[in-house]
Design an enzyme around this catalytic site. Sequence first.
Site, short mmCIF file in Angstrom:
data_model
loop_
_atom_site.label_atom_id
_atom_site.label_comp_id
_atom_site.label_asym_id
_atom_site.label_seq_id
_atom_site.Cartn_x
_atom_site.Cartn_y
_atom_site.Cartn_z
N LYS A 154 -15.29 2.71 44.84
CA LYS A 154 -14.55 1.88 43.87
C LYS A 154 -13.71 0.84 44.61
CE LYS A 154 -11.25 2.03 40.16
NZ LYS A 154 -10.08 2.71 39.68
N LYS A 211 -39.80 -22.34 26.96
CA LYS A 211 -39.70 -20.98 27.53
C LYS A 211 -41.07 -20.30 27.52
CE LYS A 211 -35.68 -19.26 27.06
NZ LYS A 211 -34.48 -18.81 26.41
N ASP A 271 -29.11 -11.89 33.81
CA ASP A 271 -29.81 -12.87 34.64
C ASP A 271 -29.51 -12.66 36.13
OD1 ASP A 271 -31.24 -14.31 32.69
OD2 ASP A 271 -29.34 -15.16 31.99
N LYS A 324 -42.50 -19.11 31.07
CA LYS A 324 -42.63 -17.68 31.39
C LYS A 324 -44.08 -17.20 31.34
CE LYS A 324 -37.94 -16.54 30.47
NZ LYS A 324 -37.05 -15.44 30.75
N PHE A 357 -38.57 -13.15 23.63
CA PHE A 357 -37.57 -13.58 22.66
C PHE A 357 -36.78 -14.75 23.23
CE2 PHE A 357 -37.10 -10.84 18.92
CZ PHE A 357 -38.16 -9.99 19.17
N PRO A 404 -35.02 -10.05 38.75
CA PRO A 404 -36.43 -10.38 38.45
C PRO A 404 -36.57 -10.66 36.96
CG PRO A 404 -36.14 -8.01 38.80
CD PRO A 404 -34.84 -8.66 39.15
N ASP A 405 -37.49 -11.56 36.63
CA ASP A 405 -37.74 -11.85 35.22
C ASP A 405 -38.89 -10.94 34.75
OD1 ASP A 405 -38.70 -12.97 32.75
OD2 ASP A 405 -37.44 -14.71 33.20
N ILE A 406 -38.54 -9.98 33.91
CA ILE A 406 -39.54 -8.97 33.51
C ILE A 406 -40.63 -9.59 32.64
CG2 ILE A 406 -39.82 -6.79 32.24
CD1 ILE A 406 -36.72 -6.42 33.20
N ASN A 438 -23.90 -7.24 28.84
CA ASN A 438 -23.79 -8.17 27.70
C ASN A 438 -23.74 -7.37 26.41
OD1 ASN A 438 -26.60 -7.82 26.59
ND2 ASN A 438 -27.09 -8.48 28.67
N1 CTP Z 1 -36.17 -11.65 30.08
C1 CTP Z 1 -36.69 -10.71 30.95
N2 CTP Z 1 -36.13 -10.56 32.19
C2 CTP Z 1 -35.10 -11.33 32.59
C3 CTP Z 1 -34.57 -12.30 31.68
C4 CTP Z 1 -35.12 -12.41 30.44
O1 CTP Z 1 -37.63 -10.02 30.60
N3 CTP Z 1 -34.59 -11.17 33.79
C5 CTP Z 1 -36.81 -11.84 28.76
C6 CTP Z 1 -36.01 -11.34 27.59
O2 CTP Z 1 -36.31 -10.00 27.30
C7 CTP Z 1 -36.47 -12.29 26.50
C8 CTP Z 1 -36.65 -13.60 27.22
O3 CTP Z 1 -36.94 -13.23 28.56
O4 CTP Z 1 -37.74 -11.93 26.00
C9 CTP Z 1 -35.38 -14.40 27.17
O5 CTP Z 1 -35.42 -15.34 28.16
P1 CTP Z 1 -34.12 -15.88 28.93
O6 CTP Z 1 -34.61 -16.75 30.02
O7 CTP Z 1 -33.19 -14.78 29.28
O8 CTP Z 1 -33.53 -16.73 27.86
P2 CTP Z 1 -32.30 -16.56 26.96
O9 CTP Z 1 -31.43 -15.42 27.38
O10 CTP Z 1 -32.80 -16.55 25.57
O11 CTP Z 1 -31.54 -17.89 27.22
P3 CTP Z 1 -31.38 -18.84 28.51
O12 CTP Z 1 -32.63 -19.65 28.55
O13 CTP Z 1 -30.18 -19.60 28.16
O14 CTP Z 1 -31.23 -17.94 29.72
#
Ligand code: CTP
Length: 408
Positions: A284, A336, A274, A340, A322, A302-304, A206
Amino acid sequence: MKRVLLIVSGGIAAYKALELVRLLRRDGVAVSTVLTEGGAQFVTPLSLQALTEEKVYSSLWSLTDESEMGHIQLSRAADLVVVVPASANMLAKMAAGLADDLASTVLLATDKPVLVAPAMNVRMWTHPATRAAMATLRARGVHVVGPEEGAMACNEYGFGRLAEPTAILAAIQALLQPSHPLAGRHALVTSGPTHEPIDPVRYLANRSSGRQGHSIAAALAQLGARVTLVSGPVGIADPPGVTVHRIETAEQMLAACTAALPADVAVCAAAVADWRVTAPASAKIKKAPGAAPPALALVPNPDILATLSATGSMRPQLVVGFAAETEDMLEHAQAKRTRKGCDWIVANDVRPETGIMGGELNEVHLVTAAGIEAWPRMPKSDVAGRLAQRIAEALDIAEALDIAEALA
Ligand code: CTP
């Protein structure tokens, strides 16, 4: 040796700037001076030169001044810019961003902290125009000392009298002392995008530049924290005084973050992909003539932020995420935060018309359990500084509560 750039603007109180210079020099602070046209009606360049033992600058257009020390150099050489006295006119010019003389040009061009000591007639001080200018300046982070209440030169009484030179000196000393409220704390920051491989040469990514995350790491380090920055691939310099772990994928980012624990605070500013490709090709992927493009099977990353927020003995005391939103920003940000499990969300409206994405300024809302705070539009580095300051305050409060609980 610390150096103050003193701007003396017009007003009967300008004579007190001489006493301030004497006090600063006594404390071993070097002083460069810019004297405005108005200021020169009240104090002479010769008095300032004698006390500072330096050349006094006054004209934006003087070729000799510019060749010796231009307005950029004047501010670059200083640790702090101080306006004493700051007249109503000077404050209005600062708020409006006017740059029609050397003093106002320095003030527009400087990236150093600025302290103003206003002095004017009480009705000028309470005039809505001056009120509005002061509100703008304070919102931009300009520091203010005084004015005080008292009898004025114009035989009136009220607020508008210049703060005493000793009070201005104390304000200057406080700003010159680097403060380290985060000393002894460990801060973990994620920044930048992640790259998720498709094959050895292609990846999903991104547009995140890493600017906001990197400036938060820098701001936390400036307040004395030991900072671990886990960064995806970015094209910007490492912040000074920060340990940087470079990773590419979300899974590597998570591993680097968990390896960096324990931390007192975690700030997740990275734009983590995501999804990742389920099984990246080991060689390749070639285009076979006439064959359909490959279909990419994706799995969620994974969501960090959520992982770091999950309760457990290793959870940082404060976890900040954020949210970049284009609609219903505050509702999404609040949801959110709960989803989270983090403590704060820094939300911003990234609709193209806001000019925030890729721009220099940011306008954020801080969403906490206590409610929503709207912060004024400010440079991204100022958002970082203010967030770092808030983090320091929150950790202090948490520590005080822990101590109180232990003593109870
Ligand atoms: N984040 C993370 N790990 C992920 C995805 C997101 O740590 N796999 C954290 C980002 O660093 C940020 C927050 O989660 O602090 C953003 O959440 P996210 O769910 O990605 O939301 P957005 O990208 O803002 O939007 P959307 O809800 O549309 O996905």
